[in-house]
Structure formats: structure tokens, C-alpha cells
Design a protein around this motif. Sequence first.
Motif, PDB file in Angstrom:
ATOM      1  N   LEU A   1       3.649  -0.392 -13.183  1.00 40.70           N
ATOM      2  CA  LEU A   1       3.520   0.828 -12.323  1.00 40.70           C
ATOM      3  C   LEU A   1       4.001   1.814 -13.345  1.00 40.70           C
ATOM      4  O   LEU A   1       5.118   1.822 -13.776  1.00 40.70           O
ATOM      5  CB  LEU A   1       4.226   0.383 -11.164  1.00 40.70           C
ATOM      6  N   VAL A   2       3.034   3.055 -13.114  1.00 41.99           N
ATOM      7  CA  VAL A   2       3.401   4.197 -14.233  1.00 41.99           C
ATOM      8  C   VAL A   2       3.993   5.291 -12.985  1.00 41.99           C
ATOM      9  O   VAL A   2       3.216   5.445 -12.051  1.00 41.99           O
ATOM     10  CB  VAL A   2       2.285   4.705 -14.767  1.00 41.99           C
ATOM     11  N   VAL A   3       5.018   5.925 -13.205  1.00 40.73           N
ATOM     12  CA  VAL A   3       5.428   6.937 -12.390  1.00 40.73           C
ATOM     13  C   VAL A   3       5.478   8.350 -12.997  1.00 40.73           C
ATOM     14  O   VAL A   3       6.050   8.520 -14.066  1.00 40.73           O
ATOM     15  CB  VAL A   3       6.849   6.548 -11.782  1.00 40.73           C
TER      16      VAL A   3
ATOM     17  N   GLY B   1      -6.584  -0.175 -15.809  1.00 46.19           N
ATOM     18  CA  GLY B   1      -6.161  -1.166 -14.703  1.00 46.19           C
ATOM     19  C   GLY B   1      -4.889  -1.151 -14.428  1.00 46.19           C
ATOM     20  O   GLY B   1      -4.416  -1.936 -13.631  1.00 46.19           O
ATOM     21  N   VAL B   2      -4.130   0.004 -14.873  1.00 53.13           N
ATOM     22  CA  VAL B   2      -2.470   0.373 -14.461  1.00 53.13           C
ATOM     23  C   VAL B   2      -2.263   1.098 -13.451  1.00 53.13           C
ATOM     24  O   VAL B   2      -2.871   2.346 -13.785  1.00 53.13           O
ATOM     25  CB  VAL B   2      -1.681   0.670 -15.637  1.00 53.13           C
ATOM     26  N   PRO B   3      -1.725   0.947 -12.133  1.00 55.07           N
ATOM     27  CA  PRO B   3      -1.633   1.667 -11.354  1.00 55.07           C
ATOM     28  C   PRO B   3      -0.759   2.716 -11.552  1.00 55.07           C
ATOM     29  O   PRO B   3       0.383   2.604 -12.447  1.00 55.07           O
ATOM     30  CB  PRO B   3      -1.094   0.699 -10.333  1.00 55.07           C
ATOM     31  N   VAL B   4      -0.918   4.090 -10.988  1.00 60.32           N
ATOM     32  CA  VAL B   4      -0.130   5.178 -11.016  1.00 60.32           C
ATOM     33  C   VAL B   4       0.217   5.939  -9.879  1.00 60.32           C
ATOM     34  O   VAL B   4      -0.712   5.963  -8.985  1.00 60.32           O
ATOM     35  CB  VAL B   4      -1.068   6.325 -12.059  1.00 60.32           C
ATOM     36  N   VAL B   5       1.604   6.186  -9.716  1.00 60.61           N
ATOM     37  CA  VAL B   5       1.653   7.130  -8.669  1.00 60.61           C
ATOM     38  C   VAL B   5       2.409   8.437  -8.886  1.00 60.61           C
ATOM     39  O   VAL B   5       3.204   8.375 -10.169  1.00 60.61           O
ATOM     40  CB  VAL B   5       2.922   6.391  -7.505  1.00 60.61           C
ATOM     41  N   PHE B   6       2.247   9.312  -8.050  1.00 64.09           N
ATOM     42  CA  PHE B   6       2.814  10.791  -8.380  1.00 64.09           C
ATOM     43  C   PHE B   6       3.965  11.107  -7.623  1.00 64.09           C
ATOM     44  O   PHE B   6       3.773  10.828  -6.190  1.00 64.09           O
ATOM     45  CB  PHE B   6       1.918  11.680  -8.489  1.00 64.09           C
ATOM     46  N   VAL B   7       5.141  11.432  -8.100  1.00 64.55           N
ATOM     47  CA  VAL B   7       6.319  11.931  -7.199  1.00 64.55           C
ATOM     48  C   VAL B   7       6.356  13.326  -7.763  1.00 64.55           C
ATOM     49  O   VAL B   7       5.902  13.812  -8.522  1.00 64.55           O
ATOM     50  CB  VAL B   7       7.546  11.109  -7.508  1.00 64.55           C
TER      51      VAL B   7
ATOM     52  N   THR C   1       0.932  -1.316   0.019  1.00 61.83           N
ATOM     53  CA  THR C   1       0.159   0.081  -0.021  1.00 61.83           C
ATOM     54  C   THR C   1       1.000   1.133  -0.138  1.00 61.83           C
ATOM     55  O   THR C   1       1.857   1.483   0.790  1.00 61.83           O
ATOM     56  CB  THR C   1      -0.803   0.051   1.462  1.00 61.83           C
ATOM     57  N   LEU C   2       0.476   2.156  -1.097  1.00 59.62           N
ATOM     58  CA  LEU C   2       1.339   3.272  -1.143  1.00 59.62           C
ATOM     59  C   LEU C   2       0.562   4.342  -1.057  1.00 59.62           C
ATOM     60  O   LEU C   2      -0.898   4.504  -1.288  1.00 59.62           O
ATOM     61  CB  LEU C   2       2.160   3.508  -2.634  1.00 59.62           C
ATOM     62  N   ARG C   3       1.147   5.620  -0.543  1.00 64.66           N
ATOM     63  CA  ARG C   3       0.549   6.716  -0.583  1.00 64.66           C
ATOM     64  C   ARG C   3       1.419   7.973  -1.124  1.00 64.66           C
ATOM     65  O   ARG C   3       2.552   8.029  -0.501  1.00 64.66           O
ATOM     66  CB  ARG C   3       0.181   7.456   0.774  1.00 64.66           C
ATOM     67  N   ASP C   4       0.890   8.274  -2.497  1.00 56.48           N
ATOM     68  CA  ASP C   4       1.978   9.104  -3.204  1.00 56.48           C
ATOM     69  C   ASP C   4       1.805  10.654  -2.916  1.00 56.48           C
ATOM     70  O   ASP C   4       1.187  11.131  -1.784  1.00 56.48           O
ATOM     71  CB  ASP C   4       1.568   9.103  -4.681  1.00 56.48           C
ATOM     72  N   VAL C   5       2.574  11.605  -3.434  1.00 52.76           N
ATOM     73  CA  VAL C   5       2.747  12.915  -2.873  1.00 52.76           C
ATOM     74  C   VAL C   5       1.483  13.679  -3.185  1.00 52.76           C
ATOM     75  O   VAL C   5       1.465  14.937  -3.061  1.00 52.76           O
ATOM     76  CB  VAL C   5       4.163  13.412  -3.699  1.00 52.76           C
ATOM     77  N   ALA C   6       0.625  13.206  -4.147  1.00 50.07           N
ATOM     78  CA  ALA C   6      -0.513  13.533  -4.340  1.00 50.07           C
ATOM     79  C   ALA C   6      -1.743  13.347  -3.371  1.00 50.07           C
ATOM     80  O   ALA C   6      -2.833  13.678  -3.475  1.00 50.07           O
ATOM     81  CB  ALA C   6      -1.147  13.364  -5.926  1.00 50.07           C
ATOM     82  N   GLY C   7      -1.369  12.541  -2.312  1.00 45.30           N
ATOM     83  CA  GLY C   7      -2.300  12.168  -1.393  1.00 45.30           C
ATOM     84  C   GLY C   7      -3.193  10.929  -1.619  1.00 45.30           C
ATOM     85  O   GLY C   7      -3.928  10.445  -0.907  1.00 45.30           O
ATOM     86  N   ARG C   8      -2.674  10.340  -2.978  1.00 51.79           N
ATOM     87  CA  ARG C   8      -3.604   9.195  -3.353  1.00 51.79           C
ATOM     88  C   ARG C   8      -3.099   7.837  -2.785  1.00 51.79           C
ATOM     89  O   ARG C   8      -1.620   7.483  -2.459  1.00 51.79           O
ATOM     90  CB  ARG C   8      -3.713   9.091  -5.021  1.00 51.79           C
ATOM     91  N   GLU C   9      -3.883   6.887  -2.413  1.00 52.20           N
ATOM     92  CA  GLU C   9      -3.622   5.515  -2.205  1.00 52.20           C
ATOM     93  C   GLU C   9      -3.591   4.639  -3.005  1.00 52.20           C
ATOM     94  O   GLU C   9      -4.356   4.420  -3.988  1.00 52.20           O
ATOM     95  CB  GLU C   9      -4.364   5.117  -0.908  1.00 52.20           C
ATOM     96  N   VAL C  10      -2.442   3.938  -3.330  1.00 54.40           N
ATOM     97  CA  VAL C  10      -2.292   2.979  -4.430  1.00 54.40           C
ATOM     98  C   VAL C  10      -1.874   1.547  -3.830  1.00 54.40           C
ATOM     99  O   VAL C  10      -0.951   1.634  -3.097  1.00 54.40           O
ATOM    100  CB  VAL C  10      -1.225   3.509  -5.382  1.00 54.40           C
TER     101      VAL C  10
END
Length: 375
Positions: free
Chosen positions: A124-126, A148-154, A32-41
Motif C-alpha cells: 500500500l502506498v500512502v 498494480g500497487v494500491p494508493v490511498v490519499f490522506v 474497502t477504503l474510501r480515501d480523502v480524495a474520494g477514491r475507492e480502494v
Amino acid sequence: MIRRSLLRLAALLPPLLAAAPSMGQGAPQPITLRDVAGREVVLPAPAKRLLLGEGRLISVLALLEREDPTRVVAGWMGEFHRLDPQGFAQLAARFPAAERIPVVGASSAETFSIESALTARPDLVVLGLDGHGPGKGSEAEAQFARAGVPVVFVDFRQDPLNNTLPSIALLGKALGRDREAAEYVGFAREHAERIRARLAEARPTRPAVLMELRAGGTRECCGSPGRGNLGGLIELAGGDNIGAGVVPGALGTLNLEYVVTRDPAVYVATGGANGEGTQPRLGPGVTPEEARAALVRAVSRPGVSGLSGVKAGRAHALWHSFYDSPYNLLALEALARWLHPDLFADIDPAATLAEMNRRFLPSLPLEGTYWVSLR
């Protein structure tokens, strides 16, 4: 004979069974990740095929995947090739596979191809919050969600002061490289805290600073950070960024008349390895002599040459790519040394760079000139 063989096999069974995982044991656990945009992935397992919304994000992976950062890259944007060709050449010389990584766009969000990105089969898409690739709220983000491809923001660009270390920790967790991420985060936090604590105790006068982004060339004076981007590092290093409160957002432009009126006590230019004309030259493959000669040309321009900081010799240059880099600790230390040379006489960004190369970047060290002073 058969009986003896069976007995020998039976004697081996307990250790074999003890060594073998039971059903389900050792199976990948969800992350479980929480990215810098505040989203949980949530990822089903550590990511193995990353799509980079900016090619220069390879620099973060170099901190985490220290043997070969390219092996987890399924695709990337092409701005690394275009905007930092010397840096890309260094990467490709060490890891020829970099030349074969699929490119999913040129150097702007408008050129990003969702079809090429999905063809690369990322797990995973960064993406950055903004920059040279698709950012927060982009159509690409929505299309990945539908696929259905997860995305995280940095983020190393909008607010590097607050988002750099969380972004590194986020990707470390996503890749199953928590230990590597924690090592670097602890190192960088300790170095930054030394500067913060000493300024808090000494409370020196903050000199006015002009940071001219991509100084010289055909650009008008003066590109500048606002309250975000490298402006935050100027403040942390003990300076008064003359772009803060004037430039809307993280990056913008200052009027030369305003600059002359403020007459900054310290001038800092930024430039890249492919700088031409009066642009500072810094970065991979650049020698200190080349960098200093280019800085001399940059500060000889009308308007800039008359600034108090330039006339007093307090003129310096930084590698422009620090404006969007996980290595911005080096810019922070250089700024602190320039702004308060007596207070930070023991701060040595060159020693920090050497330690970073040895401990965290053994496969892709920073080799070149990344800052320089007029004197």
C-alpha cells in the motif's frame, strides 16, 4: 498398548477440530477504503508494507502501531530526516530499524524515485494530497496504478480541519487497526467539540490573528495560512485569520504593509527545532527557555515589534510541523487558550499532550516544547 493410544488420540480429536478453523474460516477479508480524495480502494487483506509519500507520516502510524510504528514501513521519503532531524533522532533512538528503512526521495516530489519505491515491495502506498512528496494527479500515482500497487490519499495539510480524523480512520482500517484509530478519533473529536460548542454559545468577538509561518531568519514577512491549513484551526479556535481571503490556497505570503494595516491583536509565529537567528525554536528536544528566548528575538524584528498584539504581550509560537500533522489538536487547544483566555481557562494543551503520550503514543511520545508564549 497401541489400542489405548488410539483411544486417547480419538478422545482429543473433537476439541482439536473445534479449535481449528475450517477450510476458508479466518481467511483475510477484502478491505474497502474510501480515501480523502474520494477514491475507492480495495485491499485483499490488512496492509503490512506501507510506502510513505512523506516520512513524517510515521506520526500517524505511531497512533495506530503503538508497539513499533516502523515495522510496517517498507520505504519513505527523506524529508523527515532533513526537515526534522531532532524528531528523526528520537525515533531512531527508540527504533534503530528506522535507519535502515529505504529512502525513495529527498524532500520534494521531483526527487521521488518510482524505481526505489517499487523495489521496496509495498502492498500500500500512502500519499498526501500535496506536500513534500508526490501528490494527487502526480505521475507517481499513475505509475503505481500501472504496477498494480494500491494508493490511498490522506491529508493533514490542505484542509486539516476536515481531513485529519478521516485520514487517521482510513489508515486504521487499512492496517486492521480500527480500534486504535477509533480511540484516538473519539478523543480528538470530543476535545474539538468542546471548543466549538463553547464558542457557539458565548459568541465572543473574534480577535484578528497573524500567524507567521517559519517567522524570521532570511524569510520576508509574512508567510501565512489562507483558508486552509492552520487557518482553519484559527477560525475554529475563535480567531479572525488575516490571511483568509487574501492568501490564495492553503498557504501563501502576506505583504508587511497589509499586516501593519490590519494590526492584528494576536501574533503567532511558527518554527522548528533547528531554527536559527530570529526564527522561533520549537519541537523535539527544545526546552521552554530556549523556545521563549527565540520568540523574543522573532518579535523584536522591525515591523513585527510594532504590532498591537506584540506590544500587548499577546505573542506566541507554535511548532511549525503542526501545519502537516495528525497531532494538530494540540495547536487548536493552544490557539483557543491564547485567543480567548477567559473562555478557555480550563483548556490545558499540556494535559492533553500528557494524555496523548500515555494513551496513544507510548512508544513514540512527543518530548520537547511545542508551543510557548511571550509572557
